[in-house]
Design a protein around this motif. Sequence first.
Motif, PDB file in Angstrom:
ATOM      1  N   THR A 112      -2.173  -0.181  -3.812  1.00 25.36           N
ATOM      2  CA  THR A 112      -3.413   0.489  -4.256  1.00 25.36           C
ATOM      3  C   THR A 112      -3.181   1.930  -4.664  1.00 25.36           C
ATOM      4  OG1 THR A 112      -3.939   1.036  -1.948  1.00 25.36           O
ATOM      5  CG2 THR A 112      -4.874  -1.006  -2.852  1.00 25.36           C
ATOM      6  N   ASP A 113      -2.147   2.555  -4.163  1.00 21.34           N
ATOM      7  CA  ASP A 113      -1.818   3.933  -4.515  1.00 21.34           C
ATOM      8  C   ASP A 113      -0.633   3.913  -5.463  1.00 21.34           C
ATOM      9  OD1 ASP A 113      -1.093   6.589  -4.724  1.00 21.34           O
ATOM     10  OD2 ASP A 113      -1.339   7.025  -2.588  1.00 21.34           O
ATOM     11  N   ASP A 254       3.362   9.512   5.933  1.00 20.14           N
ATOM     12  CA  ASP A 254       2.009   9.155   6.357  1.00 20.14           C
ATOM     13  C   ASP A 254       2.046   7.783   7.031  1.00 20.14           C
ATOM     14  OD1 ASP A 254      -0.644   8.520   6.683  1.00 20.14           O
ATOM     15  OD2 ASP A 254      -1.249   9.164   4.674  1.00 20.14           O
ATOM     16  N   THR A 255       1.667   7.730   8.302  1.00 21.15           N
ATOM     17  CA  THR A 255       1.752   6.466   9.056  1.00 21.15           C
ATOM     18  C   THR A 255       0.780   5.406   8.550  1.00 21.15           C
ATOM     19  OG1 THR A 255       0.206   7.354  10.700  1.00 21.15           O
ATOM     20  CG2 THR A 255       2.576   7.597  11.139  1.00 21.15           C
ATOM     21  N   THR A 256      -0.196   5.809   7.757  1.00 19.73           N
ATOM     22  CA  THR A 256      -1.128   4.817   7.202  1.00 19.73           C
ATOM     23  C   THR A 256      -0.532   4.092   5.998  1.00 19.73           C
ATOM     24  OG1 THR A 256      -2.208   6.419   5.733  1.00 19.73           O
ATOM     25  CG2 THR A 256      -3.097   6.164   7.982  1.00 19.73           C
ATOM     26  N   VAL A 257       0.569   4.629   5.480  1.00 14.68           N
ATOM     27  CA  VAL A 257       1.261   3.980   4.357  1.00 14.68           C
ATOM     28  C   VAL A 257       2.366   3.092   4.925  1.00 14.68           C
ATOM     29  CG1 VAL A 257       2.621   4.314   2.268  1.00 14.68           C
ATOM     30  CG2 VAL A 257       0.753   5.906   2.820  1.00 14.68           C
ATOM     31  N   LEU A 258       2.236   1.817   4.701  1.00 18.14           N
ATOM     32  CA  LEU A 258       3.182   0.872   5.273  1.00 18.14           C
ATOM     33  C   LEU A 258       4.513   0.890   4.541  1.00 18.14           C
ATOM     34  CD1 LEU A 258       0.815  -2.212   5.836  1.00 18.14           C
ATOM     35  CD2 LEU A 258       1.474  -0.438   7.484  1.00 18.14           C
ATOM     36  N   ALA A 259       5.565   0.558   5.276  1.00 14.70           N
ATOM     37  CA  ALA A 259       6.880   0.434   4.659  1.00 14.70           C
ATOM     38  C   ALA A 259       6.916  -0.797   3.764  1.00 14.70           C
ATOM     39  CB  ALA A 259       7.955   0.337   5.738  1.00 14.70           C
ATOM     40  N   TRP A 260       7.687  -0.688   2.695  1.00 17.79           N
ATOM     41  CA  TRP A 260       7.867  -1.834   1.805  1.00 17.79           C
ATOM     42  C   TRP A 260       8.886  -2.794   2.392  1.00 17.79           C
ATOM     43  CZ3 TRP A 260       4.680  -3.126  -1.850  1.00 17.79           C
ATOM     44  CH2 TRP A 260       3.963  -2.160  -2.573  1.00 17.79           C
ATOM     45  N   GLY A 261       8.609  -4.075   2.257  1.00 17.90           N
ATOM     46  CA  GLY A 261       9.580  -5.112   2.593  1.00 17.90           C
ATOM     47  C   GLY A 261       9.821  -5.959   1.364  1.00 17.90           C
ATOM     48  N   VAL A 262      11.045  -5.927   0.829  1.00 11.78           N
ATOM     49  CA  VAL A 262      11.363  -6.581  -0.441  1.00 11.78           C
ATOM     50  C   VAL A 262      12.240  -7.797  -0.182  1.00 11.78           C
ATOM     51  CG1 VAL A 262      12.235  -6.235  -2.775  1.00 11.78           C
ATOM     52  CG2 VAL A 262      11.358  -4.290  -1.464  1.00 11.78           C
TER      53      VAL A 262
END
Length: 454
Positions: A112-113, A254-262
């Motif tokens: 979304t961002d 920012d802890t509200t931004v989740l890490a990407w898992g590819v």
Amino acid sequence: MPSRQLLRCLPLAAIVVAVACSEQLDTSANCPALCTDQSLVVRDTTFDIVSFDTAYPGFTGVGERWPAPSLPTADGLGFLNESFVSVANRADSLDVRQVFRFDTLPRTLSTTDTTSITAVTGSKLLLVIDTARSEIPVGPTTVELYDVDTAAANDTTLAALTPLFRANRLIATRTFTRAEVIADTISGAGSATNIRAFAITIPDSVMLNRIRGSRRLRIGMRITSSLPAALRFVAPSVNSVAFIPRVTYDPSPDTTVLAWGVRTQYNGAVAAPERFRAQALVFRDLTPLLADGSLSVGGLVGVRSLLKVSIPRTFLDTITIVRASLDVVQRPQRFAPGSATKVRVRARVAIAGPVFGADSRRLVEILDPLLEGVLLPSLALAPADSGVKSFDVGSALRLWVQQDSTVSTSFVLYSEGEVFQEQRAAFYSRRNTNAALRPRLRLTYTIRGKGAIP
């Protein structure tokens, strides 16, 4: 019919109707209408049915493998998935490496961002290892990760990828012991005590370089150890997102931004048969086939053996099969690596029909039992063993009776320890000069009666 004879026939008739005359009866005189002159005699004999046999080397696993008839894809061929991929090393004989491809990396903070990523932390390659099916030395073992991305037109061949495993392309390393691997548990594994997490840290600068430069991340893995080592990882094609190979990185503090898992991605530019999300590369294999032409089975670089059989359909149509076994004589390998350790050797039906023509190697590649509806039992054998070994193949013969003559009637012998156990069993071939050592079919059967009510 006299009443006394009728009374004598009624109970026998009830039994015969229930079992369709399949039991061994001394005589049919008391029930001539149901079992017309039929005395069922069980016969036991052997047949020389193998018309062709040979061994094929080079099976390493590729993550998604082997075209399969009746599974739809764009080119008309489906794919059979395998559960594991391996890397292996024996200093004197073997070097098998693995390539994991991550061709699409997220480059924004989230879905979304759409702000572009400018920094990352916590970059890792996450794998899941099966410790029960891996050969992990007690002492130090090192895994090396290389950048194997290339602009070559054919970027999947051994010739194109071999030069990329060099020092200036080294991305990361991890040195570990068996105890460290066993201690690294993984959530979601349930009661499976052999499933463990296996993480390798990737420098954040390397990951950011791929993200900001719109580059692919293609990782080549090599294992080195002073002792024989073979690691077996869950493949990209398994039906469990939590266990397949992944790259993770955190794009924001920012802890509200989740890490990407590819996850590993399908390389759509590559033609069949392999999809190359994961790909095994055999850099060295100095374990050749037996010089006398005997049938080998197993090994870290797997060998499989094909036995084409010729059974007259007219004969199968006239008998009822009680038992059937493929009898092969094991050729002892007393000085081979791990000769006293048992591996499970399985006979399977070759399922490829006329779609593959005369390409016999393809018959040993396509082994999925679900397509044929028959899975034959396996035997636990040590390479040092000898003597007659009998594989139960009765269900295969019963299957062939029901199918048309275009279906290939062949058996494949292979090791369930293929690509993670070094042991190779061997069997004498039909080409052996001693007829007593050649493969045979032992069949116990009855002749179907004529005129009997089914």
